[in-house]
Design a protein around this motif. Structure first.
Motif, PDB file in Angstrom:
ATOM      1  N   SER A  74      71.867  48.266  45.032  1.00  0.00           N
ATOM      2  CA  SER A  74      72.392  47.210  44.170  1.00  0.00           C
ATOM      3  C   SER A  74      71.379  46.074  44.141  1.00  0.00           C
ATOM      4  N   GLY A  75      71.497  45.249  43.113  1.00  0.00           N
ATOM      5  CA  GLY A  75      70.566  44.136  42.982  1.00  0.00           C
ATOM      6  C   GLY A  75      71.154  43.031  42.127  1.00  0.00           C
ATOM      7  N   ALA A  76      70.619  41.840  42.297  1.00  0.00           N
ATOM      8  CA  ALA A  76      71.029  40.684  41.500  1.00  0.00           C
ATOM      9  C   ALA A  76      69.805  39.815  41.275  1.00  0.00           C
ATOM     10  N   ILE A  77      69.780  39.115  40.153  1.00  0.00           N
ATOM     11  CA  ILE A  77      68.612  38.312  39.809  1.00  0.00           C
ATOM     12  C   ILE A  77      69.043  37.125  38.955  1.00  0.00           C
ATOM     13  N   ILE A  78      68.417  35.975  39.164  1.00  0.00           N
ATOM     14  CA  ILE A  78      68.671  34.789  38.357  1.00  0.00           C
ATOM     15  C   ILE A  78      67.336  34.114  38.041  1.00  0.00           C
ATOM     16  N   MET A  79      67.320  33.334  36.963  1.00  0.00           N
ATOM     17  CA  MET A  79      66.150  32.530  36.606  1.00  0.00           C
ATOM     18  C   MET A  79      66.608  31.089  36.465  1.00  0.00           C
ATOM     19  N   SER A  80      66.024  30.202  37.262  1.00  0.00           N
ATOM     20  CA  SER A  80      66.433  28.799  37.280  1.00  0.00           C
ATOM     21  C   SER A  80      65.255  27.916  36.891  1.00  0.00           C
ATOM     22  N   PRO A  81      65.494  26.857  36.101  1.00  0.00           N
ATOM     23  CA  PRO A  81      64.410  25.932  35.763  1.00  0.00           C
ATOM     24  C   PRO A  81      63.917  25.203  37.010  1.00  0.00           C
ATOM     25  N   LEU A  82      62.603  24.999  37.085  1.00  0.00           N
ATOM     26  CA  LEU A  82      62.040  24.170  38.142  1.00  0.00           C
ATOM     27  C   LEU A  82      62.254  22.710  37.789  1.00  0.00           C
ATOM     28  N   ASP A  83      62.336  21.873  38.812  1.00  0.00           N
ATOM     29  CA  ASP A  83      62.580  20.459  38.583  1.00  0.00           C
ATOM     30  C   ASP A  83      61.435  19.830  37.802  1.00  0.00           C
ATOM     31  N   GLY A  84      61.771  18.905  36.928  1.00  0.00           N
ATOM     32  CA  GLY A  84      60.779  18.155  36.175  1.00  0.00           C
ATOM     33  C   GLY A  84      61.243  16.736  35.956  1.00  0.00           C
ATOM     34  N   ASP A  85      60.389  15.923  35.315  1.00  0.00           N
ATOM     35  CA  ASP A  85      60.723  14.527  35.067  1.00  0.00           C
ATOM     36  C   ASP A  85      61.491  14.334  33.770  1.00  0.00           C
TER      37      ASP A  85
END
Length: 238
Positions: A74-85
């Motif tokens: 089984s597997g799971a994956i997410i894509m999250s924005p990196l912090d910015g100004d």
């Protein structure tokens, strides 16, 4: 300040419906690079002028692999924005993930992201993890290979500093966690129960910046300090 052409909010293409992202001051399509506009109320208001860019959303795809070549159960994956100004980036929609570990994110807006993945190869074994950073600029990013490996282990001891002769907390009712500093619980290890002697161990911590948290403390008990190699890291990331 952001601007968008209404004609490009929903565009039908052979690849599906595209939703173009706005352009932000001073002319970037990457939300984390938007610049603030200062309004003082004194004198002339600031002049905000920039050209709208039409950068299409992109596809990001790749495959999860295991360090020992074993098959994923089984597997799971997410894509999250990196912090910015700038203004927050809208996270991409849930990805398609297949039994062989292939994954695909569609409709990804321009920006800098971090992909986090975990997988299981043994029903009673520990999870495996991988992290990958990607910069999306309107062009499909393909062929990403994420190698899943065991997470880190963090061990320590919880001690009680009792100066008021009050009843000490039940240590075995407490739990130590190490969530990501950005608040994402995807890589929060499920272990960390404190033993009667105060010892604890967190197994399966993903690579990245974490903070330590103690759950289950009842009033009047509070966390006084966290030290690592002689340094106080109570309010620091690890």
């Amino acid at each position: 300040v952001g601007a968008a052409d209404p004609a490009f909010r929903r565009v039908s293409t052979p690849k599906g419906v595209f939703r173009y992202s706005p352009t932000y001051h001073p002319g970037t399509t990457q939300a984390d690079q938007a610049k603030p506009v200062t309004v003082t109320g004194i004198g002339e208001p600031p002049r905000v002028e920039f050209r709208i860019s039409l950068v299409p959303p992109a596809r990001v795809d790749g495959q999860l692999l295991t360090h020992d070549g074993r098959q994923l159960l089984s597997g799971a994956i997410i894509m999250s924005p990196l912090d910015g100004d700038g203004v927050p980036i809208v996270p991409p929609e849930d990805p398609a993930i297949f039994p062989d570990g292939r994954f695909s994110f569609s409709g990804v807006s321009p920006g800098r992201y971090q992909i986090r993945a975990r997988g299981i190869t043994d029903p009673i074994g520990a999870a495996l993890y991988a992290v990958f950073s990607v910069d999306v600029r309107g062009i499909d990013v393909t062929g990403i290979r994420m190698m899943l490996r065991p997470g880190a282990t963090l061990e320590g001891t919880l001690t009680v500093h009792n100066t008021r002769a009050s009843k000490p907390p039940v240590l075995s009712a407490l739990r130590v966690r190490a969530p990501f500093v950005d608040g994402n619980a995807f890589g929060d290890a499920l272990t960390g129960t404190v033993q009667p002697d105060g010892s604890f161990a967190l197994r399966g911590i993903m690579r990245g910046s974490h903070q330590l948290v103690v759950d289950g403390l009842e009033p009047p008990w509070v966390l006084k300090s966290i030290t690592y190699q002689g340094t106080d890291i109570t309010d620091l990331q690890l």
